[in-house]
Design an enzyme around this catalytic site. Structure first.
Site, PDB file in Angstrom:
ATOM      1  N   ARG A   1       1.531  14.541  13.388  1.00 10.77           N
ATOM      2  CA  ARG A   1       2.012  14.345  12.018  1.00 10.77           C
ATOM      3  C   ARG A   1       2.028  15.638  11.184  1.00 10.77           C
ATOM      4  O   ARG A   1       1.309  15.778  10.190  1.00 10.77           O
ATOM      5  CB  ARG A   1       1.187  13.272  11.314  1.00 10.77           C
ATOM      6  CG  ARG A   1       1.152  11.978  12.077  1.00 10.77           C
ATOM      7  CD  ARG A   1       0.320  10.936  11.373  1.00 10.77           C
ATOM      8  NE  ARG A   1       1.095  10.153  10.430  1.00 10.77           N
ATOM      9  CZ  ARG A   1       0.578   9.193   9.682  1.00 10.77           C
ATOM     10  NH1 ARG A   1      -0.690   8.912   9.750  1.00 10.77           N
ATOM     11  NH2 ARG A   1       1.338   8.509   8.858  1.00 10.77           N
TER      12      ARG A   1
ATOM     13  N   LYS B   1       0.841  -1.205   0.000  1.00 10.41           N
ATOM     14  CA  LYS B   1       0.000   0.000   0.000  1.00 10.41           C
ATOM     15  C   LYS B   1       0.873   1.252   0.000  1.00 10.41           C
ATOM     16  O   LYS B   1       0.696   2.152  -0.807  1.00 10.41           O
ATOM     17  CB  LYS B   1      -0.898   0.008   1.246  1.00 10.41           C
ATOM     18  CG  LYS B   1      -1.572   1.337   1.499  1.00 10.41           C
ATOM     19  CD  LYS B   1      -2.433   1.328   2.746  1.00 10.41           C
ATOM     20  CE  LYS B   1      -1.724   1.649   4.033  1.00 10.41           C
ATOM     21  NZ  LYS B   1      -1.442   3.073   4.277  1.00 10.41           N
ATOM     22  N   ASN B   2       1.823   1.303   0.929  1.00 12.83           N
ATOM     23  CA  ASN B   2       2.592   2.538   1.083  1.00 12.83           C
ATOM     24  C   ASN B   2       3.500   2.810  -0.105  1.00 12.83           C
ATOM     25  O   ASN B   2       3.815   3.967  -0.394  1.00 12.83           O
ATOM     26  CB  ASN B   2       3.396   2.511   2.384  1.00 12.83           C
ATOM     27  CG  ASN B   2       2.490   2.701   3.594  1.00 12.83           C
ATOM     28  OD1 ASN B   2       1.308   3.002   3.453  1.00 12.83           O
ATOM     29  ND2 ASN B   2       3.049   2.512   4.793  1.00 12.83           N
TER      30      ASN B   2
ATOM     31  N   CYS C   1      -4.663  13.552  12.928  1.00 10.46           N
ATOM     32  CA  CYS C   1      -4.730  12.132  12.617  1.00 10.46           C
ATOM     33  C   CYS C   1      -4.732  11.389  13.936  1.00 10.46           C
ATOM     34  O   CYS C   1      -4.077  11.802  14.886  1.00 10.46           O
ATOM     35  CB  CYS C   1      -3.531  11.737  11.779  1.00 10.46           C
ATOM     36  SG  CYS C   1      -3.337   9.970  11.635  1.00 10.46           S
TER      37      CYS C   1
ATOM     38  N   ARG D   1      -8.698   0.024   4.291  1.00 14.44           N
ATOM     39  CA  ARG D   1      -7.691   0.954   3.774  1.00 14.44           C
ATOM     40  C   ARG D   1      -6.403   0.222   3.439  1.00 14.44           C
ATOM     41  O   ARG D   1      -5.658   0.661   2.566  1.00 14.44           O
ATOM     42  CB  ARG D   1      -7.381   2.048   4.816  1.00 14.44           C
ATOM     43  CG  ARG D   1      -8.537   2.992   5.070  1.00 14.44           C
ATOM     44  CD  ARG D   1      -8.075   4.132   5.942  1.00 14.44           C
ATOM     45  NE  ARG D   1      -6.816   4.660   5.442  1.00 14.44           N
ATOM     46  CZ  ARG D   1      -5.935   5.342   6.152  1.00 14.44           C
ATOM     47  NH1 ARG D   1      -6.190   5.606   7.413  1.00 14.44           N
ATOM     48  NH2 ARG D   1      -4.826   5.775   5.613  1.00 14.44           N
TER      49      ARG D   1
ATOM     50  N   ASP E   1       4.494   0.304  12.139  1.00 18.27           N
ATOM     51  CA  ASP E   1       3.266  -0.262  11.573  1.00 18.27           C
ATOM     52  C   ASP E   1       3.055  -1.727  11.957  1.00 18.27           C
ATOM     53  O   ASP E   1       2.031  -2.309  11.588  1.00 18.27           O
ATOM     54  CB  ASP E   1       3.277  -0.115  10.037  1.00 18.27           C
ATOM     55  CG  ASP E   1       3.020   1.315   9.597  1.00 18.27           C
ATOM     56  OD1 ASP E   1       2.701   2.162  10.445  1.00 18.27           O
ATOM     57  OD2 ASP E   1       3.136   1.593   8.380  1.00 18.27           O
TER      58      ASP E   1
HETATM   59  C1  UD1 Z   1       4.760   6.612   6.460  1.00 20.78           C
HETATM   60  C2  UD1 Z   1       3.792   5.473   6.269  1.00 20.78           C
HETATM   61  C3  UD1 Z   1       3.182   5.061   7.596  1.00 20.78           C
HETATM   62  C4  UD1 Z   1       4.269   4.755   8.600  1.00 20.78           C
HETATM   63  C5  UD1 Z   1       5.275   5.894   8.694  1.00 20.78           C
HETATM   64  C6  UD1 Z   1       6.470   5.572   9.583  1.00 20.78           C
HETATM   65  C7  UD1 Z   1       2.947   5.915   4.037  1.00 20.78           C
HETATM   66  C8  UD1 Z   1       1.787   6.295   3.192  1.00 20.78           C
HETATM   67  N1  UD1 Z   1       2.745   5.915   5.355  1.00 20.78           N
HETATM   68  O1  UD1 Z   1       4.002   7.707   6.957  1.00 20.78           O
HETATM   69  O2  UD1 Z   1       2.372   3.899   7.383  1.00 20.78           O
HETATM   70  O3  UD1 Z   1       3.700   4.518   9.863  1.00 20.78           O
HETATM   71  O4  UD1 Z   1       5.780   6.221   7.394  1.00 20.78           O
HETATM   72  O5  UD1 Z   1       7.109   4.447   9.137  1.00 20.78           O
HETATM   73  O6  UD1 Z   1       4.009   5.597   3.544  1.00 20.78           O
HETATM   74  N2  UD1 Z   1       6.923  14.188  11.044  1.00 20.78           N
HETATM   75  C9  UD1 Z   1       7.118  15.502  11.394  1.00 20.78           C
HETATM   76  N3  UD1 Z   1       7.146  16.446  10.402  1.00 20.78           N
HETATM   77  C10 UD1 Z   1       6.995  16.133   9.095  1.00 20.78           C
HETATM   78  C11 UD1 Z   1       6.801  14.781   8.741  1.00 20.78           C
HETATM   79  C12 UD1 Z   1       6.772  13.832   9.748  1.00 20.78           C
HETATM   80  O7  UD1 Z   1       7.261  15.838  12.581  1.00 20.78           O
HETATM   81  O8  UD1 Z   1       7.035  17.030   8.247  1.00 20.78           O
HETATM   82  C13 UD1 Z   1       6.878  13.169  12.121  1.00 20.78           C
HETATM   83  C14 UD1 Z   1       5.509  12.508  12.192  1.00 20.78           C
HETATM   84  O9  UD1 Z   1       4.622  13.263  12.971  1.00 20.78           O
HETATM   85  C15 UD1 Z   1       5.839  11.183  12.824  1.00 20.78           C
HETATM   86  C16 UD1 Z   1       7.234  10.868  12.282  1.00 20.78           C
HETATM   87  O10 UD1 Z   1       7.756  12.116  11.806  1.00 20.78           O
HETATM   88  O11 UD1 Z   1       5.893  11.293  14.224  1.00 20.78           O
HETATM   89  C17 UD1 Z   1       7.253   9.843  11.163  1.00 20.78           C
HETATM   90  O12 UD1 Z   1       6.530  10.325  10.077  1.00 20.78           O
HETATM   91  P1  UD1 Z   1       6.857   9.962   8.562  1.00 20.78           P
HETATM   92  O13 UD1 Z   1       8.078   9.106   8.476  1.00 20.78           O
HETATM   93  O14 UD1 Z   1       6.806  11.204   7.760  1.00 20.78           O
HETATM   94  O15 UD1 Z   1       5.605   9.063   8.213  1.00 20.78           O
HETATM   95  P2  UD1 Z   1       4.630   9.186   6.975  1.00 20.78           P
HETATM   96  O16 UD1 Z   1       5.405   9.393   5.731  1.00 20.78           O
HETATM   97  O17 UD1 Z   1       3.503  10.094   7.294  1.00 20.78           O
END
Ligand code: UD1
Length: 421
Positions: free
Chosen positions: A123, A22-23, A118, A400, A308
């Site tokens: 996030r 999915k991701n 969320c 999802r 995850d």
């Molecule tokens: C992706 C995955 C999700 C997984 C996560 C961590 C997809 C669609 N989703 O989510 O299933 O759980 O990686 O492996 O691929 N953060 C910030 N600022 C930002 C971006 C992120 O503070 O601009 C923080 C988030 O709040 C979170 C952490 O960084 O606490 C990890 O987030 P991130 O690695 O960005 O996860 P996603 O890409 O949203």
């Protein structure tokens, strides 16, 4: 709203095919925006998140069609008609933010709604924004939308992410493929979905090195062309089904599974006394004798233990022998499955980002509620090992990220059905 009823039914035996990730698919689909030529994805999973991304891309003017029962997705962004990702779609799925980098690179502008709160944590998008600003984008927040523009086009730059965010790495890599000059992205995330994205972008003509390491170098090119790409195996679906025989007993072969995708997780299963073995067709997991041993787990960025799979691991630990400590370091509010598991007789204490689980002999079926995607599947896993019926409501969360979950578990002997309320 549908529910799933699981009845603990003893050991599971057989094979479960693992779908495309999915991701990975959710980041490969927006890559279509980078090129005027068609992009075809094979081995795509059939999930509601994929439908949401389809709707979003179509709202931007892309043509998206599902072929072969949804396993092939044909995308074309020849004529884009909008550069706005509306709140109505983005709020349903955070991964919608992955259109920001590609649109900015191709069109020089993008307006993308902030995803909003969320369930599993705040996030924010700050890491995406600072990385794209380093490439010359000007971004401001107005009325809940990020308004991004790059009047003279994006320019390659060196940038270090403050945290190895998956989404920020994907957005920046996609944006940099069409920037002028070289981008060096440091502290980049190393997840297999990013490696898969880079493999696809390379087929489209992008010049990228270093995927799978913390430094990714992108040499911008004038334009990208079309490509056909198979989506990598879903390591989270894989890990989830590896837990099924571990919690219920028996032996299950996860077809298409690869140990390199789940090494840290497989090590923990081994430590817990579960047999994990790579076969020519996938990964075979068996619990042969006795109870599972309690193990401690800390979630980390790849190649560490994935956040995850934390909820699923907690379900397993609920019936383990001894006490296990689960530390969640990626998301601040990711233990919503704990109170639901406690309704099934689990002994869990949560303090901040740490959960302490004292294993019990047997869980008992109960009505429980899915609160997010991975939490919901952890309740189904727990139901497989519980005495009596477990009714999991709000299973739209499950749709999802897990295709045919009822069929896949039934095929290995589980008693599970989906009912409409
Ligand atoms: C992706 C995955 C999700 C997984 C996560 C961590 C997809 C669609 N989703 O989510 O299933 O759980 O990686 O492996 O691929 N953060 C910030 N600022 C930002 C971006 C992120 O503070 O601009 C923080 C988030 O709040 C979170 C952490 O960084 O606490 C990890 O987030 P991130 O690695 O960005 O996860 P996603 O890409 O949203």
């Amino acid at each position: 709203m549908d529910s799933i009823i699981v009845t603990g039914n003893g050991p599971l035996n057989g094979q479960i095919p693992i779908a495309g990730a999915k991701n990975a698919c959710l980041t490969l689909m927006p890559a279509t925006l980078l090129s005027e030529e068609p992009l075809t994805l094979t081995n795509a999973p059939r999930l509601s998140d994929i439908k949401t991304m389809t709707t979003l891309l179509q709202s931007l003017g892309a043509e998206v069609s599902q072929l072969q029962d949804g396993q092939v997705i044909a995308l074309s962004s020849h004529d884009l008609t909008s550069h706005t990702a509306h709140y109505d779609i983005v709020r349903k799925m955070r991964a919608s933010n992955l259109v920001l980098g590609p649109m900015l690179a191709r069109l020089g502008q993008a307006v993308v709604s902030l995803p909003g709160g969320c369930a599993i944590g705040a996030r924010p998008m700050d890491l995406h924004i600072t990385a794209l600003e380093a490439l010359g984008a000007e971004i401001e927040l107005k009325d809940g939308y990020l308004h991004a523009k790059a009047p003279g086009g994006l320019k390659g730059a060196e940038h270090e992410l403050q945290f190895a965010s998956v989404g920020a790495t994907e957005n920046t890599v996609m944006a940099a493929t069409l920037a002028r000059g070289t981008t060096v992205l440091k502290n980049a995330a190393r997840e297999p979905e990013i490696v898969d994205l880079v493999h696809c972008l390379r087929k489209m003509g992008a010049q990228i090195d270093g995927e799978g390491t913390s430094t990714i170098t992108i040499q911008g090119v004038e334009r990208l062309h079309g490509a056909t790409h198979p989506v990598v195996t879903d390591r989270i679906e894989l890990g989830t089904y590896m837990i099924a025989p571990a919690i219920a007993g028996g032996e299950v072969e996860c077809l298409g599974g690869r140990l390199d995708l789940v090494a840290a997780f497989a090590e923990k299963l081994d430590e817990a006394g579960i047999s994990v073995e790579e076969t020519p067709r996938g990964i075979k997991v068996a619990r042969r004798n006795g109870r599972v041993r309690a193990v401690n787990v800390t979630t980390e960025v790849f190649p560490g233990f994935p956040t995850d799979l934390q909820a699923q691991m907690m379900a397993l630990m609920c019936t383990a022998e001894g006490t296990s400590v689960l530390d969640e370091t990626i998301f601040e509010n990711r233990f919503m499955h704990a109170p639901e598991l406690m309704r099934m007789g689990a002994r869990i204490e949560v303090h901040g980002g740490t959960a302490r689980v004292v294993g019990v002999d047997r869980l008992k079926g109960a009505p429980v509620m899915a609160t997010d995607l991975r939490a919901s599947v952890s309740l189904i896993l727990a139901g497989l090992a519980a005495e009596g019926d477990t009714r999991v409501s709000r299973v739209y969360h499950l749709d999802r990220g897990y295709e045919h979950v009822v069929r896949k578990l039934r095929d290995v002997g589980a008693r599970i059905e989906r009912v409409s309320e």
